[in-house]
Design a protein around this motif. Structure first.
Motif, short mmCIF file in Angstrom:
data_model
loop_
_atom_site.label_atom_id
_atom_site.label_comp_id
_atom_site.label_asym_id
_atom_site.label_seq_id
_atom_site.Cartn_x
_atom_site.Cartn_y
_atom_site.Cartn_z
N TRP A 1 0.84 -1.21 0.00
CA TRP A 1 0.00 0.00 0.00
C TRP A 1 0.88 1.25 0.00
O TRP A 1 0.62 2.21 -0.74
N SER A 2 1.91 1.25 0.81
CA SER A 2 2.79 2.43 0.95
C SER A 2 3.57 2.71 -0.32
O SER A 2 3.71 3.87 -0.73
N ILE A 3 4.10 1.65 -0.94
CA ILE A 3 4.87 1.83 -2.18
C ILE A 3 4.00 2.44 -3.26
O ILE A 3 4.39 3.40 -3.95
N VAL A 4 2.79 1.89 -3.43
CA VAL A 4 1.88 2.38 -4.47
C VAL A 4 1.47 3.82 -4.18
O VAL A 4 1.46 4.67 -5.08
N ALA A 5 1.15 4.12 -2.92
CA ALA A 5 0.73 5.48 -2.55
C ALA A 5 1.86 6.48 -2.77
O ALA A 5 1.65 7.58 -3.28
N LEU A 6 3.08 6.09 -2.40
CA LEU A 6 4.23 6.99 -2.54
C LEU A 6 4.48 7.34 -3.99
O LEU A 6 4.64 8.52 -4.34
N LEU A 7 4.50 6.34 -4.86
CA LEU A 7 4.77 6.60 -6.28
C LEU A 7 3.65 7.40 -6.92
O LEU A 7 3.89 8.26 -7.76
N ASN A 8 2.40 7.14 -6.52
CA ASN A 8 1.29 7.87 -7.11
C ASN A 8 1.19 9.29 -6.61
O ASN A 8 0.62 10.15 -7.29
N SER A 9 1.71 9.56 -5.43
CA SER A 9 1.71 10.93 -4.94
C SER A 9 2.77 11.77 -5.64
O SER A 9 2.70 12.99 -5.65
N ALA A 10 3.74 11.08 -6.24
CA ALA A 10 4.86 11.78 -6.87
C ALA A 10 4.75 11.87 -8.39
O ALA A 10 5.15 12.86 -9.00
N ILE A 11 4.18 10.84 -9.02
CA ILE A 11 4.09 10.79 -10.49
C ILE A 11 2.65 11.13 -10.89
O ILE A 11 1.71 10.45 -10.50
N THR A 12 2.47 12.18 -11.67
CA THR A 12 1.13 12.71 -11.91
C THR A 12 0.29 11.87 -12.87
O THR A 12 -0.93 11.95 -12.83
N ILE A 13 0.91 11.10 -13.73
CA ILE A 13 0.15 10.24 -14.65
C ILE A 13 0.01 8.89 -13.96
O ILE A 13 0.98 8.13 -13.83
#
Length: 493
Positions: free
Chosen positions: A369-381
């Motif tokens: 959950w944390s990995i997915v949330a972190l990358l999605n908070s940083a990469i806009t697409i």
């Protein structure tokens, strides 16, 4: 006598798959291609320069930089890269995207959005009830066409002005559109994020959709209620009747017939048919409906135009071209992830995580959950963020025998949600710019800032929280048996 190209082809055909690569700085050196891509994606996002072509360029530069960290022969590095490019996961996603893109464009040619706008207009709902209805219609549309971005543009163009005209709160109206886009992006069998989450976890799309339905509905019910309660309070005193009449003139109830092809695809997909089979029948059933009901011309679907850059034009071409850049990107990221495996980075990262996770599946899911949330908070697409996160989700999930459906749901729910929440997210900025453009037609139309809508994209927030609770409590957790079956208890190693 063979040419140099033929010699290279013969050498490649005769070569074995690379099993291991050595890098300078060990596991970190192997991670350079993917790390560079993530840093590039975050940087361009922060600078508001993010684009699909830019992301492809970042992936290519990262892969090239990886050459200089390779202690193995550059030829072996290249062969390892090609082995990664040849993995079925990327090819399956691309073919599914192309068919989904064609289907989505055909439904739009058939006027599905105009039909849904007509349905909204004849209800006579105002204020918060209109906002709640907009959320539901946007959810239906995004589930049918599989594109949250397209939903955001279409509904900000037509439904947003209509909502303001009948007393809807502007912030809630914009939030309802984004929330509806989240619903379809997460649940639709033809959504790009659904396809990526399923294929990267080696799961079938129908099974994934069936297993995530409960999460989507659990988020949608309170979202609808909250939009109905808090969606009113707008000022509809400025020409509301004229605006409503103008928008209804642009609507067409005949477009609702496009729900039939959507139903065909949904039924076939959920009854176990391959997604490509389901989409093919959807396309074949939609084309005659459009032509024989005069919703559009056959030339709108496909035609030849010698003056066009593509020569062949129409909805089918637009559907394929719309995913071309993302198709290249997923191949490059899948290849970069394969280099992580060959260089031992995946083993190193998994080893570090296991020291914290130990034998706790709950912690493993929290890490996912944390990995997915972190990358999605940083990469806009969001699709790009999902592609980047997918290898880590698969590696950890397989280690703890978490079922592939569960992994795909964790990956997709958080990705679909956060992409439409953060003010710097591409779909949020797309909707905001669309509303600004509409002020040229309706000067009185209020423009909602991306930061103002942030707390109210209820479907997104509920999905994020639901998946976090699921990770903490184990609700809905299933393990994977030897033959891919779902088990309630974790099997012995």
């Amino acid at each position: 006598m063979m040419t140099s190209a033929e010699e290279e082809l013969a050498r490649t055909k005769g070569s074995k798959r690379i099993q291991k690569l050595d890098f300078r700085f060990g596991a970190f050196g192997a991670a350079v291609p993917l790390v560079f891509f993530v840093v590039w994606a975050i940087t361009t996002s922060v600078m508001k320069l993010s684009s699909e072509v830019g992301l492809v360029m970042g992936a290519l530069i990262g892969i090239t930089l990886g050459l200089f960290f390779s202690k193995s022969k550059w030829g072996d590095y290249a062969q390892g890269l090609f082995d990664g490019l040849a993995q079925p996961v990327g090819v399956v996603a691309i073919v599914a995207w192309f068919y989904a893109g064609m289907f989505a464009q055909i439904l739009q040619v058939g006027g599905l959005v105009e039909g849904l706008v007509w349905l909204g207009g004849i209800t006579g709902l105002t204020g918060g009830l209109f906002v709640a209805m907009t959320f539901l219609l946007a959810a239906v549309f995004s589930t049918a066409v599989g594109t949250g971005y397209g939903t955001t543009v279409a509904f900000c163009t037509l439904m947003y002005p209509a909502g303001i005209a009948v007393g809807a709160d502007p912030v809630m109206m914009f939030a309802a559109i984004l929330a509806g886009a989240v619903f379809g992006d997460n649940l639709a069998p033809v959504s790009d994020t659904t396809i990526v989450s399923a294929t990267t976890q080696e799961a079938d799309v129908p099974g994934v959709v069936r297993s995530r339905f409960k999460y989507s509905i659990m988020a949608a019910i309170p979202s609808t209620i909250l939009f109905a309660i808090f969606g009113g309070g707008g000022d509809n005193g400025v020409g509301s009747s004229d605006v409503a009449a103008s928008i209804m003139d642009d609507s067409n109830p005949a477009g609702l017939i496009m729900l039939l092809p959507f139903a065909i695809v949904l039924i076939l997909a959920l009854t176990g048919q391959h997604l490509m089979t389901s989409l093919t029948w959807g396309i074949l059933s939609a084309i005659p409906l459009i032509v024989f009901t005069s919703l559009g011309k056959f030339a709108d679907i496909i035609s030849f135009d010698s003056e066009s850059d593509t020569v062949i034009t129409g909805a089918l071409v637009e559907g394929v071209m719309g995913y071309m850049n993302m198709a290249i990107l997923i191949l490059l990221i899948v290849a970069a992830a394969h280099l992580l495996k060959l260089g031992g980075t995946m083993d190193a990262i998994t080893g570090l995580m296991i020291k914290w996770i130990k034998n706790s599946v709950r912690r493993a899911e929290l890490a996912i959950w944390s990995i997915v949330a972190l990358l999605n908070s940083a990469i806009t697409i969001n699709t790009a963020a999902e592609i980047a996160a997918a290898p880590f989700v698969k590696e950890l999930g397989e280690k703890y025998k978490i079922h592939r459906y569960r992994r795909a749901n964790m990956l997709d729910a958080v990705t679909s949600a956060l992409g439409y929440i953060f003010p710097w997210g591409a779909p949020v900025l797309l909707g905001w710019s669309t509303i600004k453009l509409m002020t040229e037609t309706y000067e009185w139309l209020p423009v909602v800032s991306p930061t103002a809508v942030f707390p109210y994209v209820f479907q997104g927030w509920f999905l994020v929280v639901i998946m976090l609770i699921a990770a903490i409590t184990g609700w809905g957790l299933r393990f994977e048996g030897k033959n891919g079956e779902e088990l309630k208890e974790r099997p012995n190693d």
